[in-house]
Write a protein that holds these residues in place. Sequence first.
Motif, PDB file in Angstrom:
ATOM      1  N   ALA A 128      -1.969   3.301  -1.715  1.00  0.00           N
ATOM      2  CA  ALA A 128      -3.152   3.542  -0.866  1.00  0.00           C
ATOM      3  C   ALA A 128      -3.498   5.021  -0.747  1.00  0.00           C
ATOM      4  CB  ALA A 128      -2.918   2.955   0.522  1.00  0.00           C
ATOM      5  N   GLY A 174      -1.649   0.052   4.133  1.00  0.00           N
ATOM      6  CA  GLY A 174      -3.113   0.026   4.093  1.00  0.00           C
ATOM      7  C   GLY A 174      -3.756  -0.920   5.080  1.00  0.00           C
ATOM      8  N   LYS A 202     -13.393   3.234  -1.632  1.00  0.00           N
ATOM      9  CA  LYS A 202     -11.949   3.015  -1.680  1.00  0.00           C
ATOM     10  C   LYS A 202     -11.540   2.697  -3.113  1.00  0.00           C
ATOM     11  CE  LYS A 202     -11.082   1.965   3.094  1.00  0.00           C
ATOM     12  NZ  LYS A 202     -10.474   1.095   4.075  1.00  0.00           N
ATOM     13  N   LYS A 261      -6.793   9.460   7.895  1.00  0.00           N
ATOM     14  CA  LYS A 261      -7.970   9.433   8.782  1.00  0.00           C
ATOM     15  C   LYS A 261      -7.815  10.365   9.991  1.00  0.00           C
ATOM     16  CE  LYS A 261     -10.921   5.938  11.079  1.00  0.00           C
ATOM     17  NZ  LYS A 261     -12.170   6.263  10.362  1.00  0.00           N
ATOM     18  N   ASP A 290     -14.573   5.741   3.949  1.00  0.00           N
ATOM     19  CA  ASP A 290     -14.624   4.287   4.095  1.00  0.00           C
ATOM     20  C   ASP A 290     -15.404   3.621   2.965  1.00  0.00           C
ATOM     21  OD1 ASP A 290     -13.102   4.350   6.322  1.00  0.00           O
ATOM     22  OD2 ASP A 290     -14.767   4.343   7.725  1.00  0.00           O
ATOM     23  N   SER A 294      -3.401   5.062   5.327  1.00  0.00           N
ATOM     24  CA  SER A 294      -4.818   5.352   5.571  1.00  0.00           C
ATOM     25  C   SER A 294      -5.065   5.952   6.964  1.00  0.00           C
ATOM     26  CB  SER A 294      -5.677   4.106   5.335  1.00  0.00           C
ATOM     27  OG  SER A 294      -5.120   2.961   5.922  1.00  0.00           O
ATOM     28  N   ALA A 348      -4.168  -2.308  -0.130  1.00  0.00           N
ATOM     29  CA  ALA A 348      -4.738  -1.278  -1.014  1.00  0.00           C
ATOM     30  C   ALA A 348      -5.506  -1.924  -2.169  1.00  0.00           C
ATOM     31  CB  ALA A 348      -3.638  -0.367  -1.554  1.00  0.00           C
ATOM     32  N   GLU A 386      -8.723  -3.831  -0.985  1.00  0.00           N
ATOM     33  CA  GLU A 386      -9.869  -2.989  -0.606  1.00  0.00           C
ATOM     34  C   GLU A 386     -10.466  -2.213  -1.775  1.00  0.00           C
ATOM     35  OE1 GLU A 386     -10.798  -2.107   2.905  1.00  0.00           O
ATOM     36  OE2 GLU A 386      -9.715  -3.947   3.359  1.00  0.00           O
ATOM     37  N   ALA A 387      -9.707  -2.113  -2.864  1.00  0.00           N
ATOM     38  CA  ALA A 387     -10.091  -1.178  -3.936  1.00  0.00           C
ATOM     39  C   ALA A 387     -11.277  -1.657  -4.759  1.00  0.00           C
ATOM     40  CB  ALA A 387      -8.895  -0.920  -4.848  1.00  0.00           C
ATOM     41  N   SER A 431       0.817  -1.211   0.000  1.00  0.00           N
ATOM     42  CA  SER A 431       0.000   0.000   0.000  1.00  0.00           C
ATOM     43  C   SER A 431       0.852   1.263   0.000  1.00  0.00           C
ATOM     44  CB  SER A 431      -0.919  -0.005   1.218  1.00  0.00           C
ATOM     45  OG  SER A 431      -1.684  -1.185   1.210  1.00  0.00           O
ATOM     46  N   TYR A 488      -6.536  -0.950   8.202  1.00  0.00           N
ATOM     47  CA  TYR A 488      -6.015   0.420   8.283  1.00  0.00           C
ATOM     48  C   TYR A 488      -4.507   0.318   8.437  1.00  0.00           C
ATOM     49  CZ  TYR A 488     -10.799   1.922   9.272  1.00  0.00           C
ATOM     50  OH  TYR A 488     -12.137   2.151   9.186  1.00  0.00           O
ATOM     51  N   MET A 522      -7.072   6.740   0.058  1.00  0.00           N
ATOM     52  CA  MET A 522      -8.038   5.701   0.443  1.00  0.00           C
ATOM     53  C   MET A 522      -8.416   5.768   1.928  1.00  0.00           C
ATOM     54  SD  MET A 522      -6.674   2.452  -1.790  1.00  0.00           S
ATOM     55  CE  MET A 522      -8.054   1.339  -1.535  1.00  0.00           C
TER      56      MET A 522
END
Length: 308
Positions: free
Chosen positions: A40, A141, A50, A169, A47, A165, A86, A89-90, A11, A161, A43
Amino acid sequence: MKNLVMLDFGSNSTRMSITQIAPDGSFKEVKRAKEMTRLAEGMGQADEKKVLQPQAIQRTLDALLKFKKMYRDLPNVSVRGIATAAVREAKNQHEFLQKVKEATGIEVEVLSGNAEAYYDYLAVINTLTVKDCVICDMGGGSFELVVVKDRKAQNYVSIPYGAVSLTEKFHASDLLTARDLFSFSRFLNYKFNQLPWLKEGEKLPLILLGGANRTVARQELLRLGKEDLDQIHGLKMSTYMFLETYLDWLGKDVTQRKAVLGPEAQRADIIIGGLTPIAFLLEYLQIPEVIFSESGVREGVLYSMLQH
């Protein structure tokens, strides 16, 4: 002699390693390369959507073409690609994998979070002599946690996370505000409290993997007056010294951190996002010391391939 090329789409960075495998199954890594590609990026704020950003995809493809020049002329070569958080989750995972295939001809395996944690465990157990420990791999990520007793993985998890990320955040790229740090700590306590088995790791050494952790290890080698800053595998550090380093960097803005990190300056904006979960974990489990591991997912995949 076989040449196995591993491409690792992380990521934060894209990595390549070339390992020579002898007919008797013994192996030796002969080259490794890394490009900071920040796959990442972008991203961590939302939430629900992503998506791999076009500029991050391009940086990754550019890195791949660089790597390809290094391995394309090797004899008896096979290439294996793995991707972690990354890509996992994408929403546009398929489109990205297609572009990689067009550039290199390889099918990339997207590891599940559990597989990533298990490969971390395999890498650690095959390269360090620890019997009981907690393993934490802080990626860009995601971060993985494993509790090991008597060299067996008891439980493991991947928390979606990581350094990139979490930085986004909790607005941790520059000086972290008290409000954001408190919000960060509440988030971590909530995540750790959801894992009742994690308490089985109390007072055990913590094995640390991932770029943010390696940066701390290199700083420790500098402090000890060592010349070779890559010899971090197996390096031990007291929890007290780890937290002193973290506190020092926590009090600095990104420019000051860049100055301190020297060759690792490009990590200055995500280092606090990556180290804060470790700092809280050390307190949460009353960990006495940390041990750094240079072996991670890539090496774990290698060990699993050679054991079959």
